[in-house]
Design a protein around this motif. Sequence first.
Motif, mmCIF file in Angstrom:
data_model
loop_
_atom_site.group_PDB
_atom_site.id
_atom_site.type_symbol
_atom_site.label_atom_id
_atom_site.label_comp_id
_atom_site.label_asym_id
_atom_site.label_seq_id
_atom_site.Cartn_x
_atom_site.Cartn_y
_atom_site.Cartn_z
ATOM 1 N N LEU A 96 0.784 -1.013 -0.071
ATOM 2 C CA LEU A 96 -0.055 0.135 -0.064
ATOM 3 C C LEU A 96 0.954 1.256 -0.049
ATOM 4 O O LEU A 96 1.672 1.355 0.707
ATOM 5 C CB LEU A 96 -1.018 -0.116 1.261
ATOM 6 C CG LEU A 96 -1.713 1.284 1.325
ATOM 7 C CD1 LEU A 96 -3.119 0.789 1.985
ATOM 8 C CD2 LEU A 96 -1.236 2.375 2.112
ATOM 9 N N VAL A 97 0.749 2.270 -1.010
ATOM 10 C CA VAL A 97 1.352 3.347 -0.795
ATOM 11 C C VAL A 97 0.346 4.304 -0.622
ATOM 12 O O VAL A 97 -0.598 4.657 -1.124
ATOM 13 C CB VAL A 97 1.965 3.608 -2.412
ATOM 14 C CG1 VAL A 97 2.663 5.009 -2.409
ATOM 15 C CG2 VAL A 97 2.845 2.775 -2.967
ATOM 16 N N GLN A 98 0.674 5.167 0.644
ATOM 17 C CA GLN A 98 -0.292 5.825 1.202
ATOM 18 C C GLN A 98 -0.574 7.411 0.174
ATOM 19 O O GLN A 98 0.467 7.803 -0.108
ATOM 20 C CB GLN A 98 0.105 6.466 2.635
ATOM 21 C CG GLN A 98 -0.664 7.386 3.451
ATOM 22 C CD GLN A 98 -1.964 6.459 3.846
ATOM 23 O OE1 GLN A 98 -1.905 5.394 4.203
ATOM 24 N NE2 GLN A 98 -2.960 7.238 4.369
ATOM 25 N N LEU A 99 -1.705 7.421 0.029
ATOM 26 C CA LEU A 99 -2.364 8.742 -0.697
ATOM 27 C C LEU A 99 -2.588 9.860 0.011
ATOM 28 O O LEU A 99 -3.197 9.382 1.125
ATOM 29 C CB LEU A 99 -3.188 8.245 -1.794
ATOM 30 C CG LEU A 99 -2.656 7.302 -2.903
ATOM 31 C CD1 LEU A 99 -3.912 7.147 -3.787
ATOM 32 C CD2 LEU A 99 -1.316 7.737 -3.689
ATOM 33 N N PRO A 100 -2.531 11.079 -0.076
ATOM 34 C CA PRO A 100 -1.776 11.482 -1.440
ATOM 35 C C PRO A 100 -0.414 11.403 -1.427
ATOM 36 O O PRO A 100 0.348 11.625 -0.198
ATOM 37 C CB PRO A 100 -2.383 13.163 -1.408
ATOM 38 C CG PRO A 100 -2.702 13.525 -0.137
ATOM 39 C CD PRO A 100 -3.193 11.964 0.744
ATOM 40 N N VAL A 120 -2.901 -4.406 -2.744
ATOM 41 C CA VAL A 120 -4.356 -4.520 -1.908
ATOM 42 C C VAL A 120 -5.271 -3.361 -1.777
ATOM 43 O O VAL A 120 -6.085 -3.532 -0.958
ATOM 44 C CB VAL A 120 -3.592 -4.995 -0.501
ATOM 45 C CG1 VAL A 120 -3.210 -6.375 -0.562
ATOM 46 C CG2 VAL A 120 -2.712 -3.977 0.020
ATOM 47 N N ASP A 121 -4.886 -2.033 -2.120
ATOM 48 C CA ASP A 121 -5.722 -1.184 -2.423
ATOM 49 C C ASP A 121 -6.736 -1.366 -3.522
ATOM 50 O O ASP A 121 -7.749 -0.494 -3.571
ATOM 51 C CB ASP A 121 -4.935 0.206 -2.614
ATOM 52 C CG ASP A 121 -4.481 1.024 -1.329
ATOM 53 O OD1 ASP A 121 -5.638 0.927 -0.379
ATOM 54 O OD2 ASP A 121 -3.479 1.735 -1.431
ATOM 55 N N GLY A 122 -6.378 -2.048 -4.505
ATOM 56 C CA GLY A 122 -7.341 -2.275 -5.705
ATOM 57 C C GLY A 122 -7.197 -0.965 -6.656
ATOM 58 O O GLY A 122 -8.131 -0.806 -7.366
ATOM 59 N N PRO A 263 -16.578 9.249 14.119
ATOM 60 C CA PRO A 263 -15.926 8.194 13.796
ATOM 61 C C PRO A 263 -16.749 6.886 14.032
ATOM 62 O O PRO A 263 -17.748 6.949 14.652
ATOM 63 C CB PRO A 263 -14.673 8.287 14.603
ATOM 64 C CG PRO A 263 -15.142 9.107 15.969
ATOM 65 C CD PRO A 263 -16.123 9.868 15.283
ATOM 66 N N GLY A 264 -16.196 5.570 13.799
ATOM 67 C CA GLY A 264 -16.742 4.301 14.257
ATOM 68 C C GLY A 264 -17.520 3.754 13.257
ATOM 69 O O GLY A 264 -18.372 2.950 13.459
ATOM 70 N N GLY A 265 -17.465 4.224 12.102
ATOM 71 C CA GLY A 265 -18.343 3.547 10.676
ATOM 72 C C GLY A 265 -17.414 3.178 9.752
ATOM 73 O O GLY A 265 -16.845 1.955 9.904
HETATM 74 N N1 LIG Z 1 -3.481 4.221 -0.294
HETATM 75 C C1 LIG Z 1 -4.152 4.606 0.695
HETATM 76 N N2 LIG Z 1 -5.171 3.832 0.783
HETATM 77 C C2 LIG Z 1 -5.921 4.146 1.891
HETATM 78 O O1 LIG Z 1 -7.237 3.507 2.028
HETATM 79 C C3 LIG Z 1 -6.066 5.562 2.283
HETATM 80 C C4 LIG Z 1 -5.225 6.394 1.757
HETATM 81 N N3 LIG Z 1 -4.183 5.768 0.836
HETATM 82 N N4 LIG Z 1 -5.085 7.558 2.185
HETATM 83 C C5 LIG Z 1 -5.941 8.302 2.994
HETATM 84 C C6 LIG Z 1 -7.294 7.496 3.085
HETATM 85 C C7 LIG Z 1 -8.065 7.728 4.432
HETATM 86 N N5 LIG Z 1 -8.269 6.393 5.099
HETATM 87 C C8 LIG Z 1 -8.619 6.049 6.213
HETATM 88 C C9 LIG Z 1 -8.669 4.736 6.925
HETATM 89 C C10 LIG Z 1 -9.195 4.864 8.178
HETATM 90 C C11 LIG Z 1 -9.697 5.467 8.769
HETATM 91 C C12 LIG Z 1 -10.254 5.417 10.243
HETATM 92 O O2 LIG Z 1 -9.929 4.169 10.723
HETATM 93 N N6 LIG Z 1 -10.945 6.374 11.041
HETATM 94 C C13 LIG Z 1 -11.311 6.087 12.161
HETATM 95 C C14 LIG Z 1 -10.926 7.415 13.174
HETATM 96 C C15 LIG Z 1 -9.243 7.702 13.160
HETATM 97 C C16 LIG Z 1 -9.205 9.035 13.784
HETATM 98 O O3 LIG Z 1 -9.526 9.147 14.999
HETATM 99 O O4 LIG Z 1 -8.414 9.794 13.296
HETATM 100 C C17 LIG Z 1 -12.966 6.090 12.363
HETATM 101 O O5 LIG Z 1 -13.341 6.693 11.333
HETATM 102 O O6 LIG Z 1 -13.474 5.641 13.033
HETATM 103 C C18 LIG Z 1 -9.869 6.888 8.411
HETATM 104 C C19 LIG Z 1 -9.592 7.173 7.029
HETATM 105 C C20 LIG Z 1 -7.708 5.463 4.023
HETATM 106 N N7 LIG Z 1 -7.100 6.031 3.040
#
Ligand SMILES: Nc1nc(=O)c2c([nH]1)NC[C@@H]1CN(c3ccc(C(=O)N[C@@H](CCC(=O)O)C(=O)O)cc3)C=[N+]21
Length: 296
Positions: A96-100, A120-122, A263-265
């Motif tokens: 997984l390469v975190q975006l942005p 795994v990000d698809g 959060p939590g969804g």
């Molecule tokens: N390559 C890539 N893949 C991603 O899937 C990806 C990404 N880049 N860049 C950013 C976004 C954002 N994202 C989230 C993941 C988990 C929560 C998460 O677990 N949120 C918790 C709260 C976390 C908090 O308290 O900050 C919740 O909603 O309950 C949120 C956002 C995945 N992303």
Amino acid sequence: MTAHIIDGKAFAAQVRARVADQVAMLKDQHDLTPGLAVVLVGEDPASQVYVRSKGKLTVEVGMASFEHRLDAGTPQSDLLALIARLNADPEIHGILVQLPLPSHIDSDLVINAIDPAKDVDGFHISNVGLLGTGQKSMVPCTPLGCLMMLRAHHGSLSGMNAVVVGRSNIVGKPMAQLLLGDSCTVTIAHSRSKDLPAICRGADILVAAVGRPEMIPGDWVKPGATVIDVGINRVAHGDKTKLVGDVHFESAAQVAGAITPVPGGVGPMTIACLLANTVTAACRAHGLPEPEGLTA
Ligand SMILES: Nc1nc(=O)c2c([nH]1)NC[C@@H]1CN(c3ccc(C(=O)N[C@@H](CCC(=O)O)C(=O)O)cc3)C=[N+]21
Ligand SMILES: NC(=O)C1=CN([C@@H]2O[C@H](COP(=O)(O)OP(=O)(O)OC[C@H]3O[C@@H](n4cnc5c(N)ncnc54)[C@H](OP(=O)(O)O)[C@@H]3O)[C@@H](O)[C@H]2O)C=CC1
């Protein structure tokens, strides 16, 4: 009426428990430990939080976690060289390469350099194409998590009117593909859509993936509809901050039949699906049967 609150946090814990069972089985019977590599370029604070949380949960389900933190000025060629190494590494099943990514890096080029079997990000074009044509693929984690919650709540989604607000490659478009795959009648709305309130009011399933805090009020929601709020927006709250979704929760919960909180969804389900995709990728890489209930 007050909506049923879909507990994404609890659902995600169940998904992770199933992933952990599968990982234990792979270790026991096949001497195989699924491995996930996460690459972060730069020091964006929100991204650092996600990457830490992913690493912790990866280890908790028994998988191997590999983190690569590169500084913000890393040349694109160095990032591509790292991806080539991860592609070739048999201990790594998911990348997984975190975006942005920083603006000097071409995100499409980087994503398409990942081995599609480890994507795994698809997000790789070949996985996007496979999903669009209904073939076996890696399914993007956030839409997959939303689909799992919708299926668990409704059973069949066939014939329902689904509206997805947002058309990004990472959420809106793949979400629409999955809903179409489950035989919903799908509308994709975006910033140029005319009369968004009326479009939303037609939705039996309303998915909000916009990135605008509390943009969708209760009076855009059809009574009894299921509302999936993908938005993660940090806003000022007194002298602190808090997270809110793209939906105005209090008013929408008065009207909806069911709703996900923020959060939590959706957020916790995204990470659970990332782990699920990694275990699926490990099984496919070794020609083993795929775990049931962890793919679309
Ligand atoms: N390559 C890539 N893949 C991603 O899937 C990806 C990404 N880049 N860049 C950013 C976004 C954002 N994202 C989230 C993941 C988990 C929560 C998460 O677990 N949120 C918790 C709260 C976390 C908090 O308290 O900050 C919740 O909603 O309950 C949120 C956002 C995945 N992303
Ligand atoms: N819970 C989770 O796991 C995840 C949450 N997120 C969150 O989901 C939200 C969306 O993310 P992402 O898809 O990456 O965002 P993008 O910014 O890539 O896309 C936003 C979409 O919303 C549309 N839009 C913007 N303004 C309006 C408006 N006023 N009316 C209608 N549509 C509008 C845009 O339309 P146009 O195309 O016309 O510009 C665009 O298609 C964010 O809050 C993000 O943080 C994202 C990923 C994972």
